[in-house]
Design an enzyme around this catalytic site. Structure first.
Site, mmCIF file in Angstrom:
data_model
loop_
_atom_site.group_PDB
_atom_site.id
_atom_site.type_symbol
_atom_site.label_atom_id
_atom_site.label_comp_id
_atom_site.label_asym_id
_atom_site.label_seq_id
_atom_site.Cartn_x
_atom_site.Cartn_y
_atom_site.Cartn_z
ATOM 1 N N ILE A 96 0.847 -1.195 0.000
ATOM 2 C CA ILE A 96 0.000 0.000 0.000
ATOM 3 C C ILE A 96 0.879 1.241 0.000
ATOM 4 C CG2 ILE A 96 -1.653 1.365 1.334
ATOM 5 C CD1 ILE A 96 -2.940 -1.114 0.169
ATOM 6 N N LYS A 97 0.603 2.132 -0.948
ATOM 7 C CA LYS A 97 1.263 3.441 -0.944
ATOM 8 C C LYS A 97 0.275 4.471 -0.395
ATOM 9 C CE LYS A 97 3.142 7.190 -3.725
ATOM 10 N NZ LYS A 97 3.275 7.813 -5.060
#
Length: 354
Positions: free
Chosen positions: A236-237
């Site tokens: 996840i960014k």
């Protein structure tokens, strides 16, 4: 800890390095480490080819074998326009220089567009893991609209030898339902073909700007992360949180927005930046999906800002940084130096998880 990192932290050094009372204890987390693929992802439904590409990413560059990631993302030529992005250093109009910066900067992977990575794939796809960004927000529609649209197919990324695909969803936007369905289908195919998945879990809604900009609230970004891992994003960014209480602020007057429990703010988080980031990690299945925070725009104190972000992410239990503009909007030697500065935080064993 190296003296350089402490000096870069400046007056925030004591607060960031001395914090050791998080609301969610580290013992509840699945922390990064050299065995992360075996310890965490091998239990999942990811096939052997996905595990192999994840292992390749974790074992490339200066952070190889640590379980941490340093990724160079350059999709700003579309997202922010080529001229606005590359005027500071026109060399990066040339895709080869983007990939060279990632390699010379010791990154685990390079994330960019179909065009950039496809143009140089036969030269570099076997030298550094490619993360192909499959959707973008184009800025030529007048007036500007904010929708993430596919620029190619998952099969194209596979054919060029990509290790992973990346995508953005604007959670909270009018277009979010289409984007969620589209990217869920794309990620399922990517996993079937053996590629890892990285999701930019961004918020986009003018209503999120109240007394503060709640696009960077820990509770709202944390929920975006939770939606992202539900789509089976492996990584996840997310933007580093700057405040909290987005759900509270949006539940005013006659407005009923989302669902909240006030213990989110008292028992699961405090106002310390490491605690705010830890809430993001908790929403990534307690760290089973890695949280990488973005480096943000280039500014007057890029080296200090990058070190601060890296320390917060690492001490919160995050998995690394994905920093682009701070690196490519300057001469390559300086870009390499700022990427190495970020990596030094994760290599420094004296900077521990809080």
């Amino acid at each position: 800890m190296t003296t350089d990192i402490q000096s870069l932290l400046g007056d925030k050094a004591e607060s960031l390095l001395g914090f050791n009372s998080p609301k969610i204890p580290k013992e509840r987390l699945h922390l990064p480490g050299g065995d992360f693929v075996d310890r965490v992802f091998a239990q999942s439904d990811r096939n052997n080819r996905v595990l192999g590409n994840l292992a390749r990413m974790y074992n490339t560059g200066r952070l190889a074998g640590t379980g941490y990631l340093s990724i160079l993302p350059v999709d700003q030529g579309i997202e922010h326009s080529g001229g606005a992005s590359f005027a500071k250093n026109p060399d990066y109009f040339d895709p080869e220089n983007i990939i060279k910066l990632a390699i010379e900067g010791g990154c685990n992977a390079v994330a960019s567009t179909y065009g950039v990575l496809g143009m140089m794939s036969r030269t570099y796809a076997h030298k550094i893991p490619f993360i192909v960004k499959i959707n973008h927000n184009e800025l030529l529609t007048y007036p500007n609209s904010f929708e993430q649209i596919l620029f190619g197919t998952v099969e194209q990324a596979y054919d060029m030898g990509a290790a992973a695909v990346g995508a953005t969803i604007y959670f909270g936007s009018d277009d979010s339902h289409r984007e969620i369905i589209e990217i869920a289908q794309a990620f399922a195919l990517a996993h079937e073909l053996g590629m890892a998945t990285v999701l930019w879990c961004y918020l986009r809604n003018s209503g999120f700007k109240k007394d503060k900009d709640y696009h960077v609230a820990a509770d709202l970004t944390g929920q975006a992360n939770h939606l992202g891992v539900t789509l089976e994003a492996d990584i996840i960014k997310q933007k580093l949180p700057e405040n909290n209480g987005g759900f509270l602020a949006l539940n005013t007057g006659d407005s009923s927005y989302g669902k909240l429990d006030k213990r989110m703010y008292s028992e699961l988080a405090s106002d310390h930046p490491i605690d705010l980031c830890r809430y993001q990690v908790a929403n990534c299945y307690m760290g089973r999906a890695g949280l990488i925070n973005s480096g943000g725009a280039s500014g007057a104190n890029d080296f200090g800002d990058a070190a601060i972000t890296a320390v917060i992410n690492k001490r919160a239990g995050g998995m690394g940084l994905i920093s682009g503009r701070k690196a490519f909007q300057r001469p390559m030697a300086e870009g390499v130096k700022i990427l190495n500065t970020i990596q030094d935080v994760y290599l420094d064993e004296s900077i521990t998880v809080a």
